[in-house]
Design an enzyme around this catalytic site. Structure first.
Site, PDB file in Angstrom:
ATOM      1  CG  HIS A   1      61.746  13.094 -36.340  1.00 40.97           C
ATOM      2  ND1 HIS A   1      60.873  13.624 -35.423  1.00 40.97           N
ATOM      3  CD2 HIS A   1      61.862  14.013 -37.329  1.00 40.97           C
ATOM      4  CE1 HIS A   1      60.485  14.823 -35.839  1.00 40.97           C
ATOM      5  NE2 HIS A   1      61.075  15.083 -36.993  1.00 40.97           N
ATOM      6  CB  ALA A   2      58.613   9.905 -33.319  1.00 42.75           C
TER       7      ALA A   2
END
Lengths: 90, 139
Positions: free
Chosen positions: A17-18
């Site tokens: 994820h980010a």
């Protein structure tokens, strides 16, 4: 100029994820060469957060990373550790 | 990046977007945010935006990102056109901020504004179309 590559499985239940993607880019940006990542399809720029996120690499996804440059081996090891890390650091 | 970046948006939207950005890119270039509240006096808004512009301007102009064309934050930012060297790009999203925070090329303001407009537009997706089991590019 050496080139190394490897396949690694995303361990985190949140996927790539980010936040880890940002970490990936910080590590990749330290190499004086190219870093690319794919999940079997198109190769993505490993120095771009959005390119990494576009892989949609969830937990259990195998990603293929290749690194070129003078510190390629060390960078690949660091990236592999990040991908295979089960949890984000607090 | 020598162009300054200022977010002007409703309430704390800009500050919160910067907080999310810093989670992903902790060491990016300095950016600032100005929040606009309802019932805020026009003079106060103007002063706050002017102060934000001063804070981020390093002599190469300022890219102002607003949340929506036609909204008060956008209209107030536009009131500085002609008075300051700035461009206003509306419809801010997080991919635009990440791109600005990690940009390697030092683009002049006049080139940076349309580039980041296009980048923001390209990063709005029907997410399922990107997933591998739907035949998207991630496969």
């Amino acid at each position: 100029m050496s080139e190394v590559e490897g396949r690694f499985v995303v361990a985190s239940e949140l996927g790539l994820h980010a936040r880890p993607a940002g970490e990936f880019v910080r590590i990749a940006s330290g190499v004086d060469g190219d870093v690319e990542i794919s999940r079997g399809g198109e190769w993505m720029n490993g120095k771009s957060v959005l390119s990494i996120l576009s892989l949609a690499a969830s937990q259990g996804t195998e990603v293929h990373i290749r690194v070129s440059g003078p510190d390629a081996e060390a960078v690949l090891t660091a990236l592999a550790a990040l991908v295979e890390r089960p949890h984000d650091p607090a | 990046m020598s162009v300054g970046v200022l977010i002007v948006a409703h309430y704390r939207l800009g500050e919160e977007m910067l907080q999310a950005l810093r989670l992903i890119v902790p060491d990016g270039p300095p950016m600032a945010a100005v929040g606009i509240a309802p019932n805020q006096a026009v003079d106060d808004m103007h002063t706050a935006i002017a102060s934000g512009l001063d804070e981020v301007d390093r002599g190469q102009g300022v890219l102002v990102l607003t949340d929506m064309f036609g909204g008060t934050p956008s209209n107030m930012a536009l009131s500085f056109l002609g008075e300051r060297r700035l461009e206003v790009v509306t419809g801010l999203n997080l991919p635009m901020l990440i791109k600005l925070a990690t940009l390697q090329e030092d683009m002049p303001l006049e080139k940076l504004a349309p580039f980041i407009e296009g980048y923001g537009q390209r990063n709005i997706s029907v997410a399922s179309a990107l997933l591998p089991d739907r035949g998207g590019k991630a496969g």
